[in-house]
Design a protein around this motif. Structure first.
Motif, PDB file in Angstrom:
ATOM      1  N   GLU A 397       0.834  -1.208   0.000  1.00  0.00           N
ATOM      2  CA  GLU A 397       0.000   0.000   0.000  1.00  0.00           C
ATOM      3  C   GLU A 397       0.866   1.254   0.000  1.00  0.00           C
ATOM      4  O   GLU A 397       0.607   2.207  -0.740  1.00  0.00           O
ATOM      5  CB  GLU A 397      -0.949  -0.002   1.205  1.00  0.00           C
ATOM      6  CG  GLU A 397      -2.245  -0.746   0.908  1.00  0.00           C
ATOM      7  CD  GLU A 397      -3.092  -1.020   2.134  1.00  0.00           C
ATOM      8  OE1 GLU A 397      -2.686  -0.661   3.257  1.00  0.00           O
ATOM      9  OE2 GLU A 397      -4.177  -1.612   1.954  1.00  0.00           O
ATOM     10  N   LYS A 410      -7.667   0.005  -4.151  1.00  0.00           N
ATOM     11  CA  LYS A 410      -6.301  -0.202  -3.693  1.00  0.00           C
ATOM     12  C   LYS A 410      -6.159  -1.373  -2.717  1.00  0.00           C
ATOM     13  O   LYS A 410      -5.173  -2.105  -2.772  1.00  0.00           O
ATOM     14  CB  LYS A 410      -5.769   1.077  -3.062  1.00  0.00           C
ATOM     15  CG  LYS A 410      -4.277   1.182  -3.216  1.00  0.00           C
ATOM     16  CD  LYS A 410      -3.752   2.575  -3.085  1.00  0.00           C
ATOM     17  CE  LYS A 410      -4.177   3.184  -1.771  1.00  0.00           C
ATOM     18  NZ  LYS A 410      -3.902   4.624  -1.704  1.00  0.00           N
ATOM     19  N   ALA A 414      -3.551  -4.271  -3.412  1.00  0.00           N
ATOM     20  CA  ALA A 414      -2.415  -4.433  -2.491  1.00  0.00           C
ATOM     21  C   ALA A 414      -2.390  -5.843  -1.906  1.00  0.00           C
ATOM     22  O   ALA A 414      -1.324  -6.413  -1.681  1.00  0.00           O
ATOM     23  CB  ALA A 414      -2.493  -3.402  -1.374  1.00  0.00           C
TER      24      ALA A 414
END
Ligand code: ARG
Length: 569
Positions: A397, A410, A414
């Motif tokens: 991240e 995200k 990630a």
């Protein structure tokens, strides 16, 4: 798909009058492209044919003829016959197969009708799921998927360490100090503390150790108090292990752990007894293995308790009957090499068909070294796997925040990259090698890493997205792909199926991991050397199709390793 090696073997075997499979095995793939795509070492036949390799090569060369124009050139060099495959034949066969099989490209049916049991992961109840179990989970999981791709029926078993004398210790510890610990909240940590504490006490006081042993004996005899505690330990531990499996997206077909065999061991004892194989040794009941130059296999301890080995023997009986396995593959660290040698040896006396005992395979792997040293439960120096995986994700991240701050989804991306990095790092070397766990190495986006492979995959996606279409196969002009960079990618794709088979045969997922890095690198050169989006439609279509094919293989190869691909990063 044309098997060029096969075609060459066919001819040589006809001309030299030798079995085709033998010739096939002799054919090499030269590492130096100048030596052609395939090479046949003629000295291999010198003895049989009573001729010099040079003469054999000359003779074979003169007599060979290939139809369908599949071989462009045959060269006789220092007793080697070097074959150059026709580029057109190669491109055509690879892309046709891609078009036909899509994400199933490389799969095969060699395993159809065969059953393979995979015994992997197998963490121990009330102990941390540590990095050694991660290796077992990752390697075993990859092998499971690899065999499945070859048509085998696979059965994945999590042989949980949910039985054994350590439960006697835990029960004793809990009995003494249970109310001081909150095992519902934080089961593994708290149970580990109890375990460490009772272990220390055992070291000081032989009497306590005796109590522990007896607790386990009571558990085996079905004592209610002990059984209920055991159930509780198991339940809370599994709940915590599940968090790791969820992160890794692993599942099993069976969760039968060691305890499952508690009522199935008597049969083992009886069968061995019947054959007079059981002897007393220092109060314990053992099978003597001195003839095989191994220490005795302990079947029952001094107080009559069963052992880890006995449970494994009962499991072999059960699995043979239940799954009728052709192979049973055990994935553990190399610390258990002797254990499995002993168990497999004793298993030969369980009156099972030979098929089963021949099919037992131990697949050992090396240890994981953290930069801070080795881990051990007893000293309480523990790295929790769940924390470790979460750390991988949060490190990714951070990287993404600088690389691509606008990225949507995200969290999910990630996770795929972070977990993928850990898995890839675990599978990139021959499994028996000790692995060094180092964040910077495994998260390097330009290294030989999971993230690099994913990055190249994402690039294939973005090229296709930019073009806005995937060209139709029937419109592809194969002659547009004859340049060196394109050919390297094509040749690499050609051998994907071979790699899967080799990885299965050697129980080595690294063969696929390395393959994927090479393919990614080959694609990267292709991409740097060739503009893909160009004026000329035919060139663009051909290159786009190759881009598409590469993405397809990267994704299905990664899947075999248990790694998911992000579509963006
Ligand atoms: N629970 C064991 C350990 O953590 C591994 C079990 C492996 N499988 C087996 N059938 N013995 O060391």
């Amino acid at each position: 798909m044309i098997d060029f090696k096969q075609k060459i073997a066919e001819q040589i075997s006809n001309i030299a009058n030798l079995p085709e499979n033998k010739v096939y095995e002799y054919i090499e793939i030269p590492s130096d492209k100048k030596m052609g795509d395939f090479a046949f070492p003629c000295f291999r036949l010198a003895k049989e044919l009573k001729k010099s390799p040079q003469l054999i090569a000359e003779d074979l060369k003169n007599k060979m003829s290939f139809d369908e124009n599949i071989i462009d050139e045959i060269n006789n060099l220092n007793g080697y016959l070097n074959f150059e495959v026709s580029k057109q034949a190669m491109i055509k066969t690879v892309l046709e197969e891609i078009n036909l099989k899509q994400e199933h490209y490389g799969e095969s049916e060699i395993g159809i009708g065969k059953n393979v049991v995979f015994d992997y992961s197998a963490p121990n109840i009330a102990k941390p799921f540590h990095i050694g179990h991660l290796r077992s989970t990752v390697i075993g999981g990859a092998l499971y998927k690899i065999y499945k791709a070859l048509g085998y029926k696979c059965i994945g078993i999590n042989h949980l360490g949910d039985y054994g004398t350590q439960f006697g210790k835990l029960i004793e510890g809990y009995k003494r100090w249970g109310n001081e610990y909150n095992i519902d909240e934080n089961p593994i940590d708290e149970l580990t503390k109890i375990y460490v504490r009772i272990n220390n006490l055992c070291k000081e006081d032989e009497k306590v150790l005796e109590d522990c042993r007896n607790n386990f004996k009571k558990l085996e005899d079905g004592d209610e108090y002990c059984t209920n505690l055991w159930k509780k330990f198991r339940e809370v531990s599994l709940k915590e292990f599940q968090k790791v499996y969820d992160l890794l997206h692993v599942d099993f077909d069976s969760w039968n752990g060691e305890a499952f065999y508690s009522d199935k061991m008597q049969e083992v004892v009886d069968i061995l007894q019947e054959q007079n194989l059981l002897v007393k040794s220092e109060g314990a009941t053992v099978v003597d293995l001195s003839e095989k130059e191994m220490p005795p296999c302990i079947i029952e301890k001094t107080n009559g308790s069963t052992t880890y080995a006995t449970r494994d023997l009962a499991a072999i009986l059960y699995r043979a009957r239940t799954y009728n396995f052709d192979k049973a593959i055990y994935v553990t660290s190399y610390e258990q090499i002797l254990h499995f040698k002993q168990v497999f040896e004793v298993a030969k006396h369980l009156k099972l068909a030979e098929k089963y005992t021949d099919g037992l395979v131990h697949v050992p792997f090396g240890m994981v070294q953290l930069k801070t040293g080795k881990m051990s439960t007893r000293e309480g120096n523990i790295i929790k796997l769940e924390d470790l995986l979460n750390e991988a994700i949060s490190r990714v991240e951070d990287i993404m925040d600088t690389k691509n701050p606008e990225l949507e989804n995200k969290d999910e991306i990630a996770r795929k990259i972070g977990i993928g990095a850990v898995i890839f790092n675990d599978l990139y070397n021959s499994r028996i090698k000790d692995e060094i766990f180092d964040w910077d190495t495994m998260l390097n986006f330009n290294g030989e890493t999971g993230p690099y492979m994913q990055y190249i995959y994402v690039r294939t996606k973005s090229v296709l997205e930019k073009a806005g279409y995937i060209p139709e196969f029937k419109n592809i002009d194969f002659t547009k792909l004859e340049d060196e960079a394109s050919m390297k990618v094509i040749n690499k794709i050609y051998i994907f199926g071979d790699c899967i088979r080799q990885a299965a045969e050697k129980y080595e997922p690294y063969i696929i991991a390395r393959y994927l890095i090479e393919l990614a690198q080959n694609f990267s050169s292709f991409y740097n050397e060739n503009k893909i989006i160009v004026e000329e439609k035919e060139i663009q279509d051909a290159r786009l199709y190759l881009t598409y094919a590469t993405g397809l293989i990267l994704k299905s190869g990664a899947k075999l390793l248990g790694i998911e691909m992000p579509e963006k990063m």
